[in-house]
Design an enzyme around this catalytic site. Structure first.
Site, short mmCIF file in Angstrom:
data_model
loop_
_atom_site.label_atom_id
_atom_site.label_comp_id
_atom_site.label_asym_id
_atom_site.label_seq_id
_atom_site.Cartn_x
_atom_site.Cartn_y
_atom_site.Cartn_z
N ALA A 1 -2.13 -3.97 12.79
CA ALA A 1 -1.75 -2.57 12.56
C ALA A 1 -1.00 -2.00 13.75
O ALA A 1 -1.36 -2.24 14.91
CB ALA A 1 -3.00 -1.73 12.28
N ARG B 1 -2.81 -15.54 18.95
CA ARG B 1 -3.45 -16.83 18.63
C ARG B 1 -2.91 -17.34 17.31
O ARG B 1 -2.24 -16.64 16.57
CB ARG B 1 -4.96 -16.73 18.61
CG ARG B 1 -5.56 -15.84 17.54
CD ARG B 1 -7.05 -15.94 17.53
NE ARG B 1 -7.45 -16.92 16.54
CZ ARG B 1 -8.48 -16.76 15.73
NH1 ARG B 1 -9.22 -15.69 15.80
NH2 ARG B 1 -8.77 -17.66 14.84
N HIS C 1 21.56 1.51 14.00
CA HIS C 1 22.80 2.13 14.46
C HIS C 1 23.29 1.43 15.72
O HIS C 1 22.49 1.05 16.58
CB HIS C 1 22.57 3.61 14.83
CG HIS C 1 22.47 4.51 13.65
ND1 HIS C 1 23.57 5.02 13.02
CD2 HIS C 1 21.40 4.98 12.97
CE1 HIS C 1 23.18 5.78 12.02
NE2 HIS C 1 21.86 5.77 11.96
N ASN D 1 0.84 -1.18 0.00
CA ASN D 1 0.00 0.00 0.00
C ASN D 1 0.89 1.25 0.00
O ASN D 1 2.10 1.16 -0.16
CB ASN D 1 -0.93 -0.04 1.22
CG ASN D 1 -2.26 0.63 0.97
OD1 ASN D 1 -2.30 1.81 0.65
ND2 ASN D 1 -3.34 -0.11 1.14
N ARG E 1 10.97 -9.76 17.23
CA ARG E 1 11.44 -11.15 17.29
C ARG E 1 10.62 -12.00 16.33
O ARG E 1 9.59 -11.57 15.81
CB ARG E 1 11.37 -11.69 18.71
CG ARG E 1 10.00 -11.67 19.31
CD ARG E 1 10.01 -12.24 20.72
NE ARG E 1 8.72 -12.01 21.34
CZ ARG E 1 8.50 -11.23 22.36
NH1 ARG E 1 9.50 -10.60 22.93
NH2 ARG E 1 7.30 -11.09 22.85
#
Length: 169
Positions: free
Chosen positions: A142, A165, A95, A63, A148
């Site tokens: 969102a 879930r 950095h 998008n 991780r």
């Protein structure tokens, strides 16, 4: 498509190559980018890989105003049938900041790969940090910050992103 012909290192893996680039999008010169088939980028996309590599799997769709950055190093890979929501960010390096005797701007970058599996939906405003693997058939909600790995078939949300879930439940 206008900017694509100016790239020094643009390559494609399969024919026919069908790429749609929205108005105001930018692909940096000398970027190492591989398109494995159809790809679509809405307006304002930024794609740069001058020190790393980006691979977009077939049937990829992003998008508006998404940033894909493998500029310092690392490899950013998307599988087939991936959707990316607006204003999301993928960056393969950060950095360094641990040396207090040196400015942050003067410290070396830490670059690591990012891998996004097949059939993944990344929601609006998601940030994916270096070293992350998102498994096949995942949904990332969102605004999540993915720090991780996310296992296949997971739904992950939040800051930092956590699995809430499995899609197969």
């Amino acid at each position: 498509m206008r900017g694509l012909s100016r790239l020094n290192a643009l390559r494609h893996g399969f024919s026919p190559l069908r790429i749609s680039i929205g108005t105001g999008s930018r692909i940096r010169r000398s970027s190492d980018i591989l398109f494995e088939g159809q790809a679509s980028f809405d307006f304002g996309a930024s794609i740069t890989a001058r020190g790393g590599q980006i691979v977009f799997g077939d049937n990829f769709s992003a998008n508006e105003q998404v940033i894909f950055n493998a500029d310092i190093g690392g490899k950013l890979t998307f599988g087939k049938n991936c959707l990316v929501g607006p204003r999301s960010i993928f960056r393969t390096s950060n950095h360094g900041f641990l040396d207090l005797n040196s400015s942050i701007a003067g410290q070396k970058h830490d670059s690591r790969d990012i891998t996004v599996g097949d059939d993944v939906w990344i929601g609006a405003g998601v940030i994916v940090l270096p070293g992350v693997k998102i498994g096949d058939r995942c949904v990332i909600g969102a605004g999540a910050v993915v720090t991780r790995d996310i296992p296949s078939e997971s739904i992950a949300v939040g800051v930092p992103a956590r699995v809430i879930r499995s899609r197969s439940d």
